[in-house]
Design a protein around this motif. Structure first.
Motif, PDB file in Angstrom:
ATOM      1  N   SER A  32      49.267  35.642  53.219  1.00  0.00           N
ATOM      2  CA  SER A  32      50.240  34.641  53.663  1.00  0.00           C
ATOM      3  C   SER A  32      49.683  33.233  53.808  1.00  0.00           C
ATOM      4  O   SER A  32      50.422  32.275  53.654  1.00  0.00           O
ATOM      5  N   ILE A  33      48.389  33.147  54.158  1.00  0.00           N
ATOM      6  CA  ILE A  33      47.813  31.822  54.413  1.00  0.00           C
ATOM      7  C   ILE A  33      46.435  31.700  53.770  1.00  0.00           C
ATOM      8  O   ILE A  33      45.650  32.635  53.806  1.00  0.00           O
ATOM      9  N   PRO A  34      46.144  30.554  53.169  1.00  0.00           N
ATOM     10  CA  PRO A  34      44.791  30.318  52.656  1.00  0.00           C
ATOM     11  C   PRO A  34      43.953  29.564  53.692  1.00  0.00           C
ATOM     12  O   PRO A  34      44.476  28.755  54.450  1.00  0.00           O
ATOM     13  N   VAL A  35      42.675  29.873  53.738  1.00  0.00           N
ATOM     14  CA  VAL A  35      41.733  29.096  54.545  1.00  0.00           C
ATOM     15  C   VAL A  35      41.111  28.082  53.606  1.00  0.00           C
ATOM     16  O   VAL A  35      40.506  28.453  52.601  1.00  0.00           O
ATOM     17  N   LEU A  36      41.259  26.814  53.908  1.00  0.00           N
ATOM     18  CA  LEU A  36      40.719  25.758  53.058  1.00  0.00           C
ATOM     19  C   LEU A  36      39.346  25.295  53.539  1.00  0.00           C
ATOM     20  O   LEU A  36      38.465  25.021  52.725  1.00  0.00           O
ATOM     21  N   GLU A  37      39.165  25.197  54.835  1.00  0.00           N
ATOM     22  CA  GLU A  37      37.904  24.761  55.418  1.00  0.00           C
ATOM     23  C   GLU A  37      37.692  25.482  56.733  1.00  0.00           C
ATOM     24  O   GLU A  37      38.659  25.880  57.376  1.00  0.00           O
ATOM     25  N   ARG A  42      35.581  30.146  54.308  1.00  0.00           N
ATOM     26  CA  ARG A  42      36.423  30.471  53.144  1.00  0.00           C
ATOM     27  C   ARG A  42      35.677  31.400  52.190  1.00  0.00           C
ATOM     28  O   ARG A  42      36.209  32.419  51.748  1.00  0.00           O
ATOM     29  N   GLU A  43      34.429  31.081  51.884  1.00  0.00           N
ATOM     30  CA  GLU A  43      33.629  31.894  50.971  1.00  0.00           C
ATOM     31  C   GLU A  43      33.355  33.277  51.554  1.00  0.00           C
ATOM     32  O   GLU A  43      33.359  34.278  50.836  1.00  0.00           O
ATOM     33  N   GLU A  44      33.116  33.347  52.848  1.00  0.00           N
ATOM     34  CA  GLU A  44      32.897  34.633  53.511  1.00  0.00           C
ATOM     35  C   GLU A  44      34.144  35.518  53.387  1.00  0.00           C
ATOM     36  O   GLU A  44      34.048  36.708  53.060  1.00  0.00           O
ATOM     37  N   LEU A  45      35.303  34.939  53.642  1.00  0.00           N
ATOM     38  CA  LEU A  45      36.551  35.694  53.537  1.00  0.00           C
ATOM     39  C   LEU A  45      36.806  36.145  52.100  1.00  0.00           C
ATOM     40  O   LEU A  45      37.224  37.286  51.864  1.00  0.00           O
ATOM     41  N   ILE A  46      36.546  35.271  51.143  1.00  0.00           N
ATOM     42  CA  ILE A  46      36.700  35.635  49.731  1.00  0.00           C
ATOM     43  C   ILE A  46      35.810  36.830  49.396  1.00  0.00           C
ATOM     44  O   ILE A  46      36.234  37.763  48.713  1.00  0.00           O
ATOM     45  N   GLY A  47      34.588  36.821  49.892  1.00  0.00           N
ATOM     46  CA  GLY A  47      33.668  37.934  49.652  1.00  0.00           C
ATOM     47  C   GLY A  47      34.207  39.244  50.202  1.00  0.00           C
ATOM     48  O   GLY A  47      34.150  40.283  49.536  1.00  0.00           O
ATOM     49  N   HIS A  48      34.738  39.226  51.423  1.00  0.00           N
ATOM     50  CA  HIS A  48      35.311  40.432  52.020  1.00  0.00           C
ATOM     51  C   HIS A  48      36.507  40.926  51.216  1.00  0.00           C
ATOM     52  O   HIS A  48      36.663  42.129  50.987  1.00  0.00           O
ATOM     53  N   LEU A  49      37.361  39.997  50.796  1.00  0.00           N
ATOM     54  CA  LEU A  49      38.552  40.379  50.036  1.00  0.00           C
ATOM     55  C   LEU A  49      38.181  40.957  48.668  1.00  0.00           C
ATOM     56  O   LEU A  49      38.774  41.949  48.227  1.00  0.00           O
ATOM     57  N   LYS A  50      37.206  40.368  48.001  1.00  0.00           N
ATOM     58  CA  LYS A  50      36.768  40.885  46.701  1.00  0.00           C
ATOM     59  C   LYS A  50      36.175  42.283  46.851  1.00  0.00           C
ATOM     60  O   LYS A  50      36.439  43.171  46.034  1.00  0.00           O
ATOM     61  N   LYS A  51      35.373  42.482  47.891  1.00  0.00           N
ATOM     62  CA  LYS A  51      34.774  43.794  48.123  1.00  0.00           C
ATOM     63  C   LYS A  51      35.866  44.835  48.372  1.00  0.00           C
ATOM     64  O   LYS A  51      35.839  45.921  47.806  1.00  0.00           O
ATOM     65  N   GLY A  52      36.843  44.494  49.207  1.00  0.00           N
ATOM     66  CA  GLY A  52      37.935  45.418  49.481  1.00  0.00           C
ATOM     67  C   GLY A  52      38.752  45.713  48.241  1.00  0.00           C
ATOM     68  O   GLY A  52      39.126  46.871  47.979  1.00  0.00           O
ATOM     69  N   LEU A  53      39.041  44.707  47.454  1.00  0.00           N
ATOM     70  CA  LEU A  53      39.806  44.903  46.232  1.00  0.00           C
ATOM     71  C   LEU A  53      39.043  45.790  45.250  1.00  0.00           C
ATOM     72  O   LEU A  53      39.627  46.601  44.539  1.00  0.00           O
ATOM     73  N   GLY A  54      37.730  45.664  45.251  1.00  0.00           N
ATOM     74  CA  GLY A  54      36.902  46.483  44.371  1.00  0.00           C
ATOM     75  C   GLY A  54      37.075  47.968  44.609  1.00  0.00           C
ATOM     76  O   GLY A  54      36.980  48.776  43.689  1.00  0.00           O
ATOM     77  N   TYR A  55      37.355  48.370  45.848  1.00  0.00           N
ATOM     78  CA  TYR A  55      37.582  49.775  46.140  1.00  0.00           C
ATOM     79  C   TYR A  55      38.826  50.305  45.439  1.00  0.00           C
ATOM     80  O   TYR A  55      38.923  51.487  45.118  1.00  0.00           O
ATOM     81  N   TYR A  56      39.803  49.449  45.203  1.00  0.00           N
ATOM     82  CA  TYR A  56      41.052  49.866  44.584  1.00  0.00           C
ATOM     83  C   TYR A  56      41.042  49.718  43.069  1.00  0.00           C
ATOM     84  O   TYR A  56      41.711  50.456  42.372  1.00  0.00           O
ATOM     85  N   LEU A  57      40.296  48.760  42.570  1.00  0.00           N
ATOM     86  CA  LEU A  57      40.272  48.529  41.134  1.00  0.00           C
ATOM     87  C   LEU A  57      39.401  49.535  40.396  1.00  0.00           C
ATOM     88  O   LEU A  57      39.567  49.735  39.204  1.00  0.00           O
ATOM     89  N   THR A  58      38.451  50.168  41.073  1.00  0.00           N
ATOM     90  CA  THR A  58      37.556  51.122  40.418  1.00  0.00           C
ATOM     91  C   THR A  58      38.071  52.539  40.523  1.00  0.00           C
ATOM     92  O   THR A  58      37.445  53.440  39.994  1.00  0.00           O
TER      93      THR A  58
END
Length: 59
Positions: A32-37, A42-58
């Motif tokens: 719903s909301i992006p973190v800009l600063e 922001r980079e930390e959150l992106i890392g967590h989201l990518k890791k979580g998404l990886g569990y579903y894409l594999t």
């Protein structure tokens, strides 16, 4: 805290305490909301989201 109109809706600017609760809440709102600063958060959150998404894409 400051709320301003933005081309995509509104932009909220706030000074908050850096904590695990903040990260937990931000991740719960990730669709719903992006973190800009700050960029580091922001980079930390992106890392967590990518890791979580990886569990579903594999699967």
């Amino acid at each position: 805290m400051q709320l301003e109109p933005d081309e995509d809706g509104h932009r909220l600017t706030a000074t908050v305490q850096d904590s695990w609760q903040l990260r937990w809440w931000l991740l719960s709102q990730a669709g719903s909301i992006p973190v800009l600063e700050p960029v580091g958060l922001r980079e930390e959150l992106i890392g967590h989201l990518k890791k979580g998404l990886g569990y579903y894409l594999t699967s």
